[in-house]
Design a protein around this motif. Sequence first.
Motif, PDB file in Angstrom:
ATOM      1  N   ILE A  53       0.837  -1.200   0.000  1.00  0.00           N
ATOM      2  CA  ILE A  53       0.000   0.000   0.000  1.00  0.00           C
ATOM      3  C   ILE A  53       0.869   1.245   0.000  1.00  0.00           C
ATOM      4  O   ILE A  53       1.809   1.359   0.794  1.00  0.00           O
ATOM      5  CB  ILE A  53      -0.904   0.035   1.263  1.00  0.00           C
ATOM      6  CG1 ILE A  53      -1.782  -1.211   1.320  1.00  0.00           C
ATOM      7  CG2 ILE A  53      -1.755   1.296   1.292  1.00  0.00           C
ATOM      8  CD1 ILE A  53      -2.515  -1.373   2.650  1.00  0.00           C
ATOM      9  N   ALA A  54       0.558   2.187  -0.886  1.00  0.00           N
ATOM     10  CA  ALA A  54       1.173   3.511  -0.866  1.00  0.00           C
ATOM     11  C   ALA A  54       0.118   4.505  -0.386  1.00  0.00           C
ATOM     12  O   ALA A  54      -0.925   4.659  -1.020  1.00  0.00           O
ATOM     13  CB  ALA A  54       1.693   3.902  -2.247  1.00  0.00           C
ATOM     14  N   LEU A  55       0.380   5.145   0.739  1.00  0.00           N
ATOM     15  CA  LEU A  55      -0.512   6.169   1.279  1.00  0.00           C
ATOM     16  C   LEU A  55      -0.003   7.534   0.839  1.00  0.00           C
ATOM     17  O   LEU A  55       1.127   7.911   1.171  1.00  0.00           O
ATOM     18  CB  LEU A  55      -0.534   6.104   2.807  1.00  0.00           C
ATOM     19  CG  LEU A  55      -1.288   4.931   3.447  1.00  0.00           C
ATOM     20  CD1 LEU A  55      -0.914   4.801   4.907  1.00  0.00           C
ATOM     21  CD2 LEU A  55      -2.785   5.134   3.302  1.00  0.00           C
ATOM     22  N   ALA A  56      -0.783   8.267   0.079  1.00  0.00           N
ATOM     23  CA  ALA A  56      -0.399   9.595  -0.399  1.00  0.00           C
ATOM     24  C   ALA A  56      -1.220  10.638   0.341  1.00  0.00           C
ATOM     25  O   ALA A  56      -2.445  10.671   0.235  1.00  0.00           O
ATOM     26  CB  ALA A  56      -0.627   9.704  -1.906  1.00  0.00           C
ATOM     27  N   LEU A  57      -0.532  11.496   1.104  1.00  0.00           N
ATOM     28  CA  LEU A  57      -1.207  12.456   1.977  1.00  0.00           C
ATOM     29  C   LEU A  57      -0.927  13.891   1.534  1.00  0.00           C
ATOM     30  O   LEU A  57       0.231  14.288   1.381  1.00  0.00           O
ATOM     31  CB  LEU A  57      -0.746  12.249   3.417  1.00  0.00           C
ATOM     32  CG  LEU A  57      -1.390  13.123   4.495  1.00  0.00           C
ATOM     33  CD1 LEU A  57      -2.909  12.962   4.495  1.00  0.00           C
ATOM     34  CD2 LEU A  57      -0.824  12.775   5.866  1.00  0.00           C
ATOM     35  N   ASP A  58      -1.980  14.656   1.362  1.00  0.00           N
ATOM     36  CA  ASP A  58      -1.913  16.052   0.925  1.00  0.00           C
ATOM     37  C   ASP A  58      -1.385  16.935   2.063  1.00  0.00           C
ATOM     38  O   ASP A  58      -1.913  16.921   3.175  1.00  0.00           O
ATOM     39  CB  ASP A  58      -3.326  16.492   0.516  1.00  0.00           C
ATOM     40  CG  ASP A  58      -3.342  17.831  -0.214  1.00  0.00           C
ATOM     41  OD1 ASP A  58      -2.342  18.557  -0.141  1.00  0.00           O
ATOM     42  OD2 ASP A  58      -4.384  18.133  -0.831  1.00  0.00           O
ATOM     43  N   LEU A  59      -0.336  17.714   1.780  1.00  0.00           N
ATOM     44  CA  LEU A  59       0.195  18.675   2.750  1.00  0.00           C
ATOM     45  C   LEU A  59       0.063  20.106   2.225  1.00  0.00           C
ATOM     46  O   LEU A  59       0.844  20.986   2.606  1.00  0.00           O
ATOM     47  CB  LEU A  59       1.667  18.382   3.070  1.00  0.00           C
ATOM     48  CG  LEU A  59       1.993  17.113   3.853  1.00  0.00           C
ATOM     49  CD1 LEU A  59       3.472  17.085   4.236  1.00  0.00           C
ATOM     50  CD2 LEU A  59       1.134  17.002   5.102  1.00  0.00           C
ATOM     51  N   SER A  60      -0.927  20.329   1.374  1.00  0.00           N
ATOM     52  CA  SER A  60      -1.139  21.683   0.878  1.00  0.00           C
ATOM     53  C   SER A  60      -1.727  22.564   1.982  1.00  0.00           C
ATOM     54  O   SER A  60      -2.263  22.070   2.972  1.00  0.00           O
ATOM     55  CB  SER A  60      -2.064  21.672  -0.348  1.00  0.00           C
ATOM     56  OG  SER A  60      -3.334  21.138  -0.009  1.00  0.00           O
TER      57      SER A  60
END
Length: 288
Positions: A53-60
Motif C-alpha cells: 500500500i502507498a498512502l499519499a497524503l496532501d500537505l497543501s
Amino acid sequence: PSLMAAFRRGPVARLHQLPAILRVVALVLIVLALARPQTRDRGGKVEVEGIDIALALDLSQSMEATDLYPNRLEAAKRVVDAFIARRNSDKISLVVFGKDAYTHCPLTLDYSVLRTMLAELRLGLIDGSSTAIGNALGVSLARLRKSDAKSRVVILLTDGNNNSGNVTPSQAARYASAMGVKVFTILMGPRDKQVAGGRDQFGRPIQVQRRHAVNPKLLESIAQKTGGKAFLATATRALEKNFESILDELEKTTRKDVAAVFEDALQPFAALALVLFTPTTALADPRG
C-alpha cells in the motif's frame, strides 16, 4: 593436628556450601526462563498474507481548515495512524505532496518507524502553495513498481484539485491501470472551508468561510480507471468509515519470507532449574 585441621577445611569440608550455590544457579535459570528467550529458525519460511500500500497524503495549505477536528491534516494523521496500527502483514509506504510529491517513507513492515514519521508531518514541511495530485500518484506508483505482491493499491487523501506538477492525474491513472494498481481516493472536507480570519475585540480567533477549488469528478475518474473507489469525507467519522470500506475492497495475497520464524527456548532453562532445586532441597535437609 594442624595438618588434619587444614585438610578438614579443604574442598571436602566446603561441600556444605553446595546447596546454596545450586539454589543461586537455579534462581538464575528461572530468571532466564521468565525472560522468554527465543530462537530463530533461519532455514524456515513463513507465509504472510499482505498487500502493498502507498498512502499519499496532501500537505497543501488548505489542509489547515478546521471543518475536521482539529484540522484536516491532523484528522487525517489520526485516522491513518489507526489504520497502520491495525495492519500486521501489509507493506506500507508514505508519500506526501503539495506543489510537488516526495517519498516520506518507502515500503516497510516496520510500523513503529512509519507511525513515528507520520506523526512528524506538519504543514510547511514542503511547499504547500498548490496541489500536485498527478505527481503524488506517480511517486506512489514508483514505490510499488518493484513490488511482487498480487494486490497493490494507492490510497490518496486530498482536499483540493490538481493545479501543479508535471504528470497529469489522467496519465498517472493510465500508468496505474497498466500496472494493475488500484487507486482509492478520499476527498476530505466540504467545498467551503473554515480558515482563520483574524481575532475579535476580545482576542479570540475568528473563523471565516472560504470556498476553494475541489474536483470530485477528477478523483472519481482516477478511481474508476484503476478499479478502485472514490470516497468523500466531510467528518472524521466518515473518514474512518472510508478506510474501513477500502479494507473490505482489498484482495489478500501471499508473500513468503517477509517475517522470521521465532520459537520459545525457555524449556531447557526451566527444566535444568527444576533438576537443580530437587537435590539442593535434599542436601539442605539435615534429616536427608
